[in-house]
Design an enzyme around this catalytic site. Structure first.
Site, mmCIF file in Angstrom:
data_model
loop_
_atom_site.group_PDB
_atom_site.id
_atom_site.type_symbol
_atom_site.label_atom_id
_atom_site.label_comp_id
_atom_site.label_asym_id
_atom_site.label_seq_id
_atom_site.Cartn_x
_atom_site.Cartn_y
_atom_site.Cartn_z
ATOM 1 N N SER A 298 -7.999 2.976 9.037
ATOM 2 C CA SER A 298 -8.757 3.205 7.682
ATOM 3 C C SER A 298 -7.826 2.421 6.641
ATOM 4 C CB SER A 298 -8.892 4.631 7.300
ATOM 5 O OG SER A 298 -8.927 4.555 5.710
ATOM 6 N N ARG B 142 -15.189 11.931 7.426
ATOM 7 C CA ARG B 142 -13.938 12.639 7.932
ATOM 8 C C ARG B 142 -13.758 13.523 6.813
ATOM 9 N NH1 ARG B 142 -9.800 7.891 7.526
ATOM 10 N NH2 ARG B 142 -8.395 9.582 8.151
ATOM 11 N N ASP C 172 -15.221 1.696 6.562
ATOM 12 C CA ASP C 172 -14.400 2.696 6.079
ATOM 13 C C ASP C 172 -15.114 3.326 5.178
ATOM 14 O OD1 ASP C 172 -11.752 3.945 6.236
ATOM 15 O OD2 ASP C 172 -11.644 3.094 3.881
ATOM 16 N N HIS D 32 0.849 -1.326 -0.201
ATOM 17 C CA HIS D 32 -0.055 -0.085 -0.004
ATOM 18 C C HIS D 32 0.895 1.390 0.017
ATOM 19 C CE1 HIS D 32 -3.444 2.478 0.914
ATOM 20 N NE2 HIS D 32 -2.737 3.006 1.489
ATOM 21 N N LYS E 298 -8.705 -2.267 5.611
ATOM 22 C CA LYS E 298 -8.768 -2.627 3.993
ATOM 23 C C LYS E 298 -7.853 -3.543 3.878
ATOM 24 C CE LYS E 298 -8.775 1.615 2.966
ATOM 25 N NZ LYS E 298 -9.108 3.050 2.687
HETATM 26 N N1 URA Z 1 -5.741 6.247 2.899
HETATM 27 C C1 URA Z 1 -6.575 5.765 3.286
HETATM 28 O O1 URA Z 1 -7.178 4.574 2.913
HETATM 29 N N2 URA Z 1 -7.433 6.289 4.574
HETATM 30 C C2 URA Z 1 -6.832 7.244 5.232
HETATM 31 O O2 URA Z 1 -7.499 7.639 6.046
HETATM 32 C C3 URA Z 1 -5.805 8.006 4.444
HETATM 33 C C4 URA Z 1 -5.315 7.510 3.492
#
Ligand code: URA
Length: 464
Positions: A204, A189, A182, A103, A208
């Site tokens: 977050s 947010r 999320d 990621h 995932k």
């Molecule tokens: N990327 C994400 O998936 N979530 C966040 O809160 C910030 C960056």
């Protein structure tokens, strides 16, 4: 063949939550967090479950988010929030050790996924990648790969697993089945100034990533003017928080903090970035892009247990680039998801905008600064990204840089080329003005201190 299963474990059994409901109230939980007290795992899970069932209203969730933004969450609370968000949807399990995901916190010209994933897959790592679309100044992996016609990013979970088993590598767009909490929380947010909060970012990202079922995760945390976390100290805090959370979930993790004070590589824009990625897989990529990709791929190979050290993983990664197996894996990725793989060998097939306008330097000197965030936003303005999520992407527009920070420039030389459509002349004139007047600074002397490309790398093993 990977034996896998989907778990649909909900946060807590309805019976247990019913009992909890007698003790908990949103009011009391909000009061606790707003006074800086620590929430229990069950309070957090009860709250998130309530959000999903509709018993907790959006305004109560946003109040909790703001209280967390102000007072923070400790490592235990962050992991409880991650767990609650993770089990709000489907959770994949791949019992094999060499299933690794990657990621990036996102940046401008960040195309490493298209390089490191085929490299690592060619070395035996299995990579189930679920990627996002671009929003804001950073581009999205899913948008970029779709510049190859036919490539399908909307896959069922069944198809996702089938391709992964066949090719070691699959790249899918985000689905509503993975960590749906999320999606709701991120939306709240986004409009309540609570994005920039380390524990919320951690939960977050990790909810995932953990849902993808990998045994290890490699995180590219960008820092610098074009990154989401502009300072090194914030990037370090996120790295630590991601490490703590990964270990609590028994996952190996490598975090790498990399520079985003200028675009990565020379290309910005969807088709242009895919072409640059393929060239990098052929061994002809820009140095910075090649280095970051190879280091991350080496980390994936190492934490998958396929190389004894990170250094040995990097060596394997370089070899996969050199012997063409990584490029072959990329071809397989395209074919496996119904894309037209002839594009790999014929770049003229790509939709690249027909008009090319150079941005000419007005003085002699050295490039000392690039407003990377603005460069990303300029690409969005041309149609290469989304200002709002309904916008349709133009894959052909973007920039090719000829100069980056530290490069010598002569008056009259081209710093970059803008790829645009014929009806965008006025936008391009404005971009040229912005580039020459403020986005790219040319000074008579080189900056005294060069920013490192890779700041630091940490590897944490879950069994230590
Ligand atoms: N990327 C994400 O998936 N979530 C966040 O809160 C910030 C960056």
């Amino acid at each position: 063949m990977i034996e896998d299963q989907i778990s649909k474990k909900k946060l807590e059994s309805p019976e247990k939550l019913k009992n909890l409901a007698a003790d908990f109230s949103a009011y009391k939980i909000l009061q606790k967090k707003s006074q800086g007290e620590t929430l229990s795992n069950q309070e957090i899970k009860w709250f998130i479950n309530g959000l999903l069932t509709g018993e907790i209203a959006d305004y109560q969730m946003t109040a909790l988010l703001m209280a967390i933004h102000i007072n923070g969450l400790d490592a235990e609370e962050t992991s409880a929030l991650t767990d609650a968000m993770l089990y709000s949807g489907e959770v994949l399990h791949f019992p094999e050790q060499h299933v690794i995901d990657k990621h990036s916190t996102g940046g401008v010209g960040d195309k490493t996924s298209f390089i490191l994933a085929p490299i690592a897959a060619a070395c035996g790592v299995k990579i189930p990648m679920i990627s996002g679309r671009g929003l804001g100044h950073t581009g999205g992996t899913t948008d970029k790969i779709e510049s190859i016609p036919g490539f399908k990013t909307a896959l069922s979970i069944e198809k996702f697993k089938e391709i992964l088993n066949k090719n070691n590598l699959v790249l899918m767009g985000q689905t509503k089945d993975i960590a749906p909490a999320d999606k709701i929380i991120y939306g709240l947010r986004d409009v309540t100034a609570t994005i920039d909060c380390i524990p919320l970012i951690t939960a977050s990202i990790m909810s995932k990533k953990l849902a993808e079922g990998a045994s290890g995760i490699v995180m590219d945390i960008k820092t610098g003017q074009g990154a989401f976390l502009t300072t090194l100290s914030r990037a370090r805090k996120l790295a630590k928080s991601l490490q703590d959370t990964a270990l609590r979930f028994n996952k190996n993790i490598m975090t790498m903090i990399t520079d985003m004070s200028e675009p990565l590589g020379m290309a910005v824009g969807n088709s242009l970035e895919i072409i640059e990625s393929i060239e990098t897989l052929r061994g002809n990529g820009p140095k910075d892009l090649t280095k970051v990709s190879v280091e991350l791929a080496g980390g994936m190979i190492h934490i998958a247990g396929l190389a004894k050290t990170h250094k040995a993983g990097i060596k394997m990664a370089k070899e996969a680039l050199k012997n063409g197996t990584a490029l072959e894996k990329f071809r397989e990725l395209i074919q496996g998801q119904e894309g037209d793989s002839s594009y790999v060998d014929d770049y003229s097939k790509f939709d690249v905008a027909e008009e090319k306008t150079p941005v000419i330097s007005t003085k002699d000197g050295y490039v000392t600064f690039m407003d990377t965030k603005n460069i990303g936003l300029h690409c969005v303005k041309l149609g290469g990204g989304r200002a709002v999520k309904e916008d349709i992407i133009d894959p052909g527009v973007g920039f090719i840089f000829h100069k980056k920070i530290g490069h010598k420039v002569k008056k009259g030389e081209s710093i970059l080329t803008i790829y645009h459509r014929a009806n965008q002349k006025e936008t391009v004139l404005n971009l040229i003005k912005s580039f020459t007047e403020k986005d790219i600074k040319i000074k008579p002397k080189l900056p005294l201190k060069k920013r490192p490309l890779i700041y630091e790398t940490a590897i944490k093993w879950s069994y230590n």
